[in-house]
Enzyme design. Structure first.
Site, mmCIF file in Angstrom:
data_model
loop_
_atom_site.group_PDB
_atom_site.id
_atom_site.type_symbol
_atom_site.label_atom_id
_atom_site.label_comp_id
_atom_site.label_asym_id
_atom_site.label_seq_id
_atom_site.Cartn_x
_atom_site.Cartn_y
_atom_site.Cartn_z
ATOM 1 N N GLY A 1 0.636 -0.791 -0.488
ATOM 2 C CA GLY A 1 -0.502 -0.082 0.087
ATOM 3 C C GLY A 1 0.578 1.327 0.053
ATOM 4 O O GLY A 1 0.326 2.276 -0.091
ATOM 5 N N MET B 1 -11.731 33.478 -0.490
ATOM 6 C CA MET B 1 -11.591 32.435 0.105
ATOM 7 C C MET B 1 -12.613 31.571 0.519
ATOM 8 O O MET B 1 -11.427 30.833 1.847
ATOM 9 C CB MET B 1 -10.292 33.499 1.332
ATOM 10 N N GLU C 1 -16.492 35.761 11.308
ATOM 11 C CA GLU C 1 -15.369 35.902 12.343
ATOM 12 C C GLU C 1 -15.948 35.385 13.231
ATOM 13 O O GLU C 1 -15.658 33.854 14.359
ATOM 14 C CB GLU C 1 -14.156 36.633 12.740
ATOM 15 N N LEU D 1 6.555 -12.093 5.038
ATOM 16 C CA LEU D 1 4.692 -12.268 5.575
ATOM 17 C C LEU D 1 3.841 -13.102 5.086
ATOM 18 O O LEU D 1 3.068 -12.369 3.764
ATOM 19 C CB LEU D 1 4.393 -11.194 6.329
HETATM 20 C C1 LIG Z 1 -2.791 8.754 6.820
HETATM 21 C C2 LIG Z 1 -2.619 7.372 7.465
HETATM 22 C C3 LIG Z 1 -2.891 7.160 8.933
HETATM 23 C C4 LIG Z 1 -3.053 5.436 9.098
HETATM 24 N N1 LIG Z 1 -3.207 5.288 10.188
HETATM 25 C C5 LIG Z 1 -3.393 4.190 10.918
HETATM 26 C C6 LIG Z 1 -4.650 3.670 12.353
HETATM 27 O O1 LIG Z 1 -4.701 4.522 12.531
HETATM 28 N N2 LIG Z 1 -3.429 2.753 12.837
HETATM 29 C C7 LIG Z 1 -3.002 2.241 12.352
HETATM 30 O O2 LIG Z 1 -3.016 1.015 13.317
HETATM 31 N N3 LIG Z 1 -1.433 2.364 11.456
HETATM 32 C C8 LIG Z 1 -1.940 3.551 10.838
HETATM 33 N N4 LIG Z 1 -1.654 3.672 9.757
HETATM 34 C C9 LIG Z 1 -0.883 2.276 9.618
HETATM 35 C C10 LIG Z 1 -1.011 1.267 8.234
HETATM 36 O O3 LIG Z 1 -2.256 1.059 7.970
HETATM 37 C C11 LIG Z 1 -0.044 1.405 7.920
HETATM 38 O O4 LIG Z 1 1.128 2.176 6.876
HETATM 39 C C12 LIG Z 1 0.096 -0.082 6.872
HETATM 40 O O5 LIG Z 1 -1.461 -1.407 7.219
HETATM 41 C C13 LIG Z 1 1.103 -0.920 6.307
HETATM 42 O O6 LIG Z 1 0.753 -1.130 5.273
HETATM 43 P P1 LIG Z 1 1.328 -0.913 3.544
HETATM 44 O O7 LIG Z 1 0.496 -1.767 2.646
HETATM 45 O O8 LIG Z 1 0.477 -0.245 3.361
HETATM 46 O O9 LIG Z 1 2.772 -0.822 3.655
HETATM 47 P P2 LIG Z 1 3.661 -0.563 3.368
HETATM 48 O O10 LIG Z 1 4.176 0.583 3.558
HETATM 49 O O11 LIG Z 1 4.053 -0.810 1.560
HETATM 50 O O12 LIG Z 1 5.035 -1.641 3.133
HETATM 51 C C14 LIG Z 1 5.324 -1.094 4.793
HETATM 52 C C15 LIG Z 1 6.528 -2.058 5.687
HETATM 53 O O13 LIG Z 1 5.903 -4.090 5.411
HETATM 54 C C16 LIG Z 1 6.928 -4.822 4.560
HETATM 55 N N5 LIG Z 1 6.043 -5.660 4.146
HETATM 56 C C17 LIG Z 1 5.234 -5.371 4.119
HETATM 57 N N6 LIG Z 1 4.226 -6.578 3.295
HETATM 58 C C18 LIG Z 1 5.411 -7.642 3.904
HETATM 59 C C19 LIG Z 1 4.968 -8.786 4.151
HETATM 60 N N7 LIG Z 1 3.803 -9.471 3.127
HETATM 61 N N8 LIG Z 1 6.003 -9.793 4.175
HETATM 62 C C20 LIG Z 1 7.398 -9.055 4.972
HETATM 63 N N9 LIG Z 1 7.416 -7.470 4.571
HETATM 64 C C21 LIG Z 1 6.286 -6.745 4.495
HETATM 65 C C22 LIG Z 1 7.790 -3.396 3.741
HETATM 66 O O14 LIG Z 1 9.363 -4.279 3.488
HETATM 67 C C23 LIG Z 1 7.891 -2.233 4.408
HETATM 68 O O15 LIG Z 1 8.736 -2.543 5.264
HETATM 69 C C24 LIG Z 1 -1.652 4.703 8.902
HETATM 70 C C25 LIG Z 1 -1.314 5.096 7.920
HETATM 71 C C26 LIG Z 1 -1.287 6.676 7.219
HETATM 72 C C27 LIG Z 1 -0.246 6.597 6.367
#
Ligand SMILES: Cc1cc2nc3c(=O)[nH]c(=O)nc-3n(C[C@H](O)[C@H](O)[C@H](O)COP(=O)(O)OP(=O)(O)OC[C@H]3O[C@@H](n4cnc5c(N)ncnc54)[C@H](O)[C@@H]3O)c2cc1C
Ligand code: FES
Length: 1293
Positions: free
Chosen positions: A225, A1004, A1227, A368
């Site tokens: 993601g 604005m 305001e 994973l």
């Molecule tokens: C605006 C925002 C709000 C958020 N709010 C919350 C919240 O309220 N609560 C919460 O818990 N989280 C929150 N998050 C965090 C979010 O849930 C995690 O960033 C997300 O789940 C990570 O998944 P991704 O696929 O985007 O990871 P990526 O950015 O694609 O990867 C993240 C890391 O995981 C590793 N990785 C991914 N998949 C695997 C795999 N299969 N095996 C081994 N390593 C792997 C990657 O190597 C990397 O280091 C938020 C993030 C953002 C940007």
């Protein structure tokens, strides 16, 4: 388009139940464009707001309704809103209100207060809450409307007409491109490589291939993601030369039900996980789904929909962030990870990783594959908890996952598992506690011991960022207590004979606050029946740019097409609060490809320091820096990325200077103030103190506020190549000051600088002087390089550099009689001005002039001091000192109530201005409408019966309490000096009859151009459609005053009216001659008779003055009045709260446009909720602002607006001083947000009364969950610390 939302459609991964449910082959997901790497879009179709609809093709119903329901003000957030709603409708053409509100949880709007956006949403919902439009209201609101109003005046409750909307026809939507469909069906899946300038993106299709790749590149992240990796690369400078994207591998996307649970592939998005769990819960017996329910609960509030749609389950688990909401509950629930590396597969319980058991590390080669989530068993209970600064779309402060399994048929603990997030740097396990409690009964003794053991075992380290240690500790045991209660209650349902459950009054704490679709009502006086149908004044006309906002066609600065040879500018800012600049080394920066030059103070041809008072406003720091975030120099390069990369390479050496003054207290200690200090006095204060029954003394701290306009500060400076002319396109409220400052910086006359403003994506006071300094930076760079320079501040830099609302400390001494009459007040306000004067002295002065709010204080002395500190310079912000000084006033009013035993509303009534009176600076005041607003608000809110109901609720509920408060408002309108309210307009009539209108006001979001066109339409008696507004520019209207202080419509309206009347006067002989002629005929005739068809209009300004020596004057022209009643419910265990209901009554004279004006009231009110209850700026001890983005700084979101929200405009109110008897409204509404603050205080008071705690207590602003929790002291807070309360880290002083 400017905002970063888009829709991603892709062929449905087989396991997405959403697609199964809708029978579609494609899945539609909203996503944040700024986080979505382009490589992961392979095979997907992307729709941006432009693709949804446009004025050139067809405006989509979503866009149309958002605009026509007045859901856009500045319009900067509108494309994002459209994309969220549109995506939901693609998946669910008839969504429920719950789905709708969930879809908007990840979108922010700073202008509207969300109500009108939700109105638009409701029109699409199955159980349309637009039902409440038909009767107009929710039952509660309807019941409380005095019928009398309907009889005396025709009031309207509708701001738009549903009949005007095109129907939503799902068959007319864009289809998934057939070529992509064919590609997906026909092309064999193969590994994809994308090679960029610096990095390679590899997307394998099989697990084996992935494992080989991972073995070859153990350091390469797996990006699914990109919500974890993306922000690190973007904001923290992390670089990955190779990235592996495993999302297309089937093994990582499995969804498999097994005998003992559910297996989810690691690449499944959190949205998929959420849907799968929802389905499973409906299909499996309750006993088996307790883990699923607990995980689902966390998923519902994790991020927003845009994040959940892309973020993967595996990513959340593997990143092992301390704030992961999933790891604690998954670990506590015995979830098992399937890991794989080349030639090796293994399964480990997730809990092992955090509990330090066995072979618990995941090696760099391992990935994973999937996660197994088990069924719960008989006698097993699982819960998850979280507390965040905002209920939705905010990372947790602390969260928890807990599970207990009992010996069969008993309450003896067989297995207990407790995990916490947010407490330390990763998820932690209370392992020893759990084993110590095994074998124990589930009773009070166990609870007590558990809390003590947990506190001993779970270390919550303090950190540099001033973490809330005590609050976190309280939360971890409060969560356990909540778990304890949940389990007790569940035991009762299994065996009521043996287990009595929990006391009834404890029951409500087991219900979490939920975001519901709010019900709302807006009431305003209708136009007179004899008003011409063409005359738009007084009607709820849509914002002139509304449709363009919603289609993304509205142009903001960064949407302007690039100019040939254009350069991008990035600033280098000071990292020290007070230091001498020893050296600036730009050598490395200049080596970055594409870099053109580095610009500093030495390059400024003329003025670098602007002296509007003794201390200067500074363009570039010269020799020394006076705050962290001060601009030292700037890099210009061929791209934004290159400019930023180079800026990061500029090395500055500092020599720290003493003293470093950050807080108000330090400024007082060092006698560091901007001059002059201001004072007002009336009566004989000292004598009055001698004769009063009681005296209280106290102090309240009010934190600052970030403007958080959605469009950050933006400039495009374009040298024209001759005569030193330069076009400057700026997002500003004050083009004339931009022109003046740029001209002075460049050393050219003002007539060479043309400043243009089409529209501004939100300003709230933050785009005045600060924009001028930033425009000078861009202009100096443009002058030096001879190229156009684009300078768009990132959110982080904007927050760091530009300052915001002034933090205040109010120290008061109040003398009053036992019957509640306040006789004497002595108060000192200290405001944190930051490092340069800006308008701090004026803010301090205005805070004195408005501090009385609605009250007559016979003996009053007040002083205001603008402190000079080493923080970024603070500036104007909606309300301009009033929201702070009046909060101080309302605070001592409430304390007087506490002391006298009378209710706060009684004290307010007793001391309120009553009849023709004088303010404390001897200005006449007729408070009739203040009293009317107050009484009407009392009635409409059914204040007394609801107060009784709240008291009743409080008696029956121990851990949840309700609070209610009603607060009056007197908001003086005026700018204090005549010349500041002068205004001009220019109106051209072309020979085809069309009219081009311009004036000095800036659009604005406040709808000024819409109102000005309404004015011109009435005056010229032509339809609004014949009148166009193009831009505000110094070339058409010179020397315009700032659009500030709620005055835009008042003063520019007068000027537009004047211009139109001049034109009409010229046309009159022609009209008289041919009264039956048409407008076009008259214009043609006028042209042929050589009558000038262009006129300027002018308004000299209000006759305002203030003599500070005497402490007397007429600084204001008239007063707005209002009142707001708010009701809240708090959770005493967490400090969380829910805004239940708000009723506002406002006197704004005769509204020119009720839709716009009500929008201003609601938007300001919600911004006020932010100021008083959530928005918290935090600094390091060295003066570095920590809260530099939406992840750390929380403004109100959809979940924060009151569940019931009514706004009524006071009927038959006239204002002889402003155009068409209206009043300037921008305001005033913000202060009414403090009704929520006092409702929270009321709830806290009832907790404290019940528990026999001290009745005098201090609540500072913002009143966050942390403070609420601390004020609801109980056994848990006591366990945590004897000296609770000293934990707040914000520099509120
Ligand atoms: C605006 C925002 C709000 C958020 N709010 C919350 C919240 O309220 N609560 C919460 O818990 N989280 C929150 N998050 C965090 C979010 O849930 C995690 O960033 C997300 O789940 C990570 O998944 P991704 O696929 O985007 O990871 P990526 O950015 O694609 O990867 C993240 C890391 O995981 C590793 N990785 C991914 N998949 C695997 C795999 N299969 N095996 C081994 N390593 C792997 C990657 O190597 C990397 O280091 C938020 C993030 C953002 C940007
Ligand atoms: S209209 Fe939503 S941010 Fe301005």
């Amino acid at each position: 388009t400017s905002p970063c939302y888009q829709l991603k459609s892709q062929l449905c991964p087989r396991q997405n139940p959403q697609c199964h449910m809708t029978g579609e082959k494609t899945g539609h997901y909203s996503a944040n464009a700024c986080l979505l790497p382009i490589c992961c879009l392979y095979g997907a179709a992307v729709t941006t707001v432009e693709g949804v609809g446009s004025t050139e093709t067809r405006v989509h119903p979503v866009q149309e309704r958002l605009a026509k329901c007045h859901g856009s003000q500045c319009g900067f957030c509108s494309p994002g809103m459209v994309m969220s709603i549109y995506t939901l409708l693609r998946n669910y053409p008839e969504p429920t209100p719950e789905q709708m509100i969930a879809a908007l949880a990840g979108n922010l709007c700073r202008c509207t207060g969300y109500r009108p956006i939700l109105d638009a949403c409701k029109t699409f919902c199955k159980v349309s809450s637009s039902d409440d439009r038909n009767t107009g209201l929710c039952p509660l609101v309807a019941n409380s409307l005095p019928l009398l109003v309907f009889f005396l005046f025709k009031v309207s409750t509708s701001l738009f007409s549903i009949d005007e909307f095109q129907p939503l026809d799902p068959t007319q939507e864009l289809i998934f491109p057939p070529e992509l469909m064919r590609m997906a069906e026909n092309q064999p899946k193969r590994t994809l490589f994308f090679h960029g300038e610096r990095m390679t993106w590899i997307s394998p299709v099989s697990l084996d291939e992935l494992l080989d790749l991972k073995a070859a590149h153990p350091k390469a992240p797996l990006v699914v993601g990109n919500t974890g990796v993306g922000p690190e690369m973007k904001f923290r400078g992390v670089f990955h030369p190779v990235v592996i994207a495993p999302a297309r591998i089937p093994d990582l996307n499995v969804v498999k039900y097994t005998e003992d649970g559910l297996t989810l592939g690691a690449a499944c998005s959190l949205s998929v996980a959420k849907d799968v769990l929802t389905n499973a819960i409906s299909e499996f017996p309750e006993e088996k789904t307790k883990v699923f329910c607990a995980v689902l609960k966390q998923l519902r509030t994790l991020g927003g929909e845009q994040i959940r749609n892309v973020a993967s389950l595996g990513g959340n688990i593997i990143s092992r962030k301390s704030t992961s909401d999933l790891n604690p509950v998954l670990a506590a629930s015995n979830c098992v990870l399937s890991l794989a590396s080349r030639g090796k597969k293994r399964r480990i319980p997730l809990s092992d990783i955090f509990a330090g058991v066995g072979n618990n590390t995941i090696t760099p080669e391992e990935i994973l594959v999937s996660v197994h989530i088990p069924h719960s068993r008989k006698g097993e209970y699982v819960c998850a908890f979280r507390q965040a600064p905002r209920r939705e779309n905010a990372l947790s402060i602390t969260n928890a996952g807990m599970r207990v399994l009992f010996e069969e048929g008993t309450d003896i603990i067989k297995d207990l598992s407790i995990f916490y997030g947010g407490a330390a740097s990763t998820t932690v396990c209370a392992k020893q506690t759990c084993s110590a409690l095994t074998g124990r009964h589930w009773n009070e003794q166990t609870l007590d011991e558990a809390c003590r053991l947990i506190l001993k075992e779970i270390a919550v380290p303090g950190s540099a960022s001033g973490e809330k240690v005590d609050y976190k500790k309280t939360l971890i045991i409060s969560f356990f207590y909540r778990f304890f209660l949940e389990v007790l209650q569940s035991l009762k349902t299994t065996d009521p004979y043996h287990y009595p459950g929990i006391p009834v009054e404890y029951g409500s704490v087991l219900q979490d606050f939920k975001t519901k679709m709010p019900q709302s009502i807006q009431i305003y006086q209708d136009i007179e029946p004899d008003q011409s149908p063409q005359d738009p004044v007084g009607r709820p006309i849509m914002h002139q740019s509304g449709i363009k906002h919603a289609t993304g066609e509205a142009v903001y600065i960064d949407d302007l097409p690039s100019v040939d040879g254009e350069l991008f500018l990035a600033v280098v800012t000071s990292s020290r609060a007070h230091a001498k600049i020893v050296s600036i080394d730009t050598s490395e920066a200049l080596k970055v490809p594409g870099v053109f030059d580095v610009i500093s103070a030495h390059d400024v041809p003329a003025t670098n320091e602007f002296y509007y008072s003794d201390d200067p406003e500074i363009v570039f720091a010269r020799n020394k820096v006076i705050c962290v975030g001060q601009i030292v120099c700037a890099v210009v390069a061929d791209s934004d990325v290159h400019a930023k990369q180079a800026a990061a390479k500029v090395k500055i050496e500092y020599e720290v200077l003493e003293p470093v003054i950050l807080t108000i207290e330090e400024a007082i200690k060092h006698n560091s103030f901007f001059e002059p200090k201001r004072k007002l006095e009336q009566g004989n204060v000292d004598q009055a103190f001698e004769t009063v029954d009681n005296i209280i003394e106290g102090e309240i701290h009010i934190g600052g506020q970030e403007h958080f306009y959605m469009e950050t500060q933006s400039v495009l400076a374009v040298p024209k190549g001759e005569d030193k002319e330069m076009d400057v396109y700026v997002s500003t409220q004050h083009p004339a000051v931009i022109q003046e400052m740029v001209a002075a910086s460049l050393g050219v006359p003002a007539n060479r600088i043309m400043c243009h403003v089409k529209r501004v994506g939100g300003a709230f006071g933050g785009k005045l002087l600060k924009s001028g300094l930033l425009a000078s930076v861009a202009a100096v760079a443009a002058k030096k390089t001879g190229r156009a320079v684009r300078f768009i501040l990132s959110r982080g830099d904007d927050m760091l550099i530009t300052g915001g609302r002034h933090p205040f400390i109010g120290k008061y001494k109040v003398g009053f009689m036992n019957d509640g009459r306040i006789r004497a007040v002595d108060v000192n306000y200290y405001i944190n001005g930051g490092c340069t004067p800006d308008e701090s002295v004026l803010v301090a002065a205005v805070s004195l002039l408005k501090m009385d709010n609605a009250y007559k204080i016979p003996n009053l002395r007040c002083w205001a001091y603008a402190c000079k500190t080493n923080l970024p310079s603070n500036t104007a912000f909606r309300g301009f000192g009033f929201p702070q000084s009046a909060l101080v006033t309302e605070t001592w009013i409430t304390e007087v109530a506490d002391k006298t035993g009378l209710s706060p509303e009684k004290i307010r009534e007793i001391n309120m201005y009553k009849e023709n009176e004088q303010t404390h600076f001897k200005q006449k005041l007729d408070p009739q409408n203040l009293i009317r607003c107050w009484n009407e608000c009392m009635e409409k809110s059914a204040y007394y019966s609801r107060k009784k109901a709240a008291n009743e609720f409080n008696k029956q509920n121990y851990w949840k309490k309700k609070g209610i408060a009603i607060v009056p408002l007197k908001f003086p309108f005026g700018l204090g000096t005549r010349y500041l309210s002068q205004a001009s307009a220019l109106v051209h009539i072309y020979t085809d009859g069309s009219v081009l209108l311009t004036h000095g006001g800036i659009e604005m979001g406040q709808g000024i151009h819409t109102k000005m066109i309404q004015v011109a339409s009435r005056e010229l008696n032509i339809p609004m459609s014949s009148i166009h507004f193009c831009e505000t520019s110094t070339t058409t209207v010179p020397n315009a005053c700032a659009s500030a202080g709620s005055a835009g419509t008042d003063v520019n309206g007068m000027a537009v009216k004047d211009a139109c009347q001049t034109l009409l006067k010229r046309l009159q002989p022609i009209i008289n001659k041919n009264p039956k002629g048409t407008w076009n005929e008259w214009i043609k005739e006028a042209f042929e008779q050589s009558v000038s068809l262009s006129a300027t209009g002018y308004f000299r300004g209000y006759n305002e003055n203030m003599d500070w020596e005497k402490g007397e004057g007429q600084p204001f022209t008239y007063f707005l009045f209002g009142a707001a009643c708010s009701e809240v419910e708090i959770n005493c265990l967490t400090g969380d709260h829910k805004n239940l209901r708000t009723d506002i009554v406002m006197d704004i004279g005769c509204s020119i446009n009720p839709a716009v004006d009500i929008g201003q009231i609601e938007g300001a009110f919600v911004q006020g909720i932010g100021l008083y209850t959530m928005e918290e700026l935090k600094y390091s001890p060295e003066g570095v602002l920590y809260t530099r983005g939406p992840d750390q700084y929380k403004i109100p979101a959809v979940c924060d607006i009151p569940e019931q929200f009514s706004v009524s405009l006071l009927s038959s109110s006239q204002n002889p001083h402003a155009i068409y008897a209206s009043k300037g409204i921008g305001e005033a509404g913000l202060f009414l947000g403090c009704s929520v603050f006092f409702a929270l205080r009321d709830a806290v008071t009832s907790v404290r009364n019940e528990r026999g705690l001290k009745t005098t207590f201090v609540l500072n602003s913002p009143l966050t969950a942390e403070q609420i929790r601390a004020s609801c002291a109980d056994d848990f807070t006591e366990m945590v610390t004897e000296s609770w309360g000293g934990v707040c880290s914000s520099v509120s002083g």
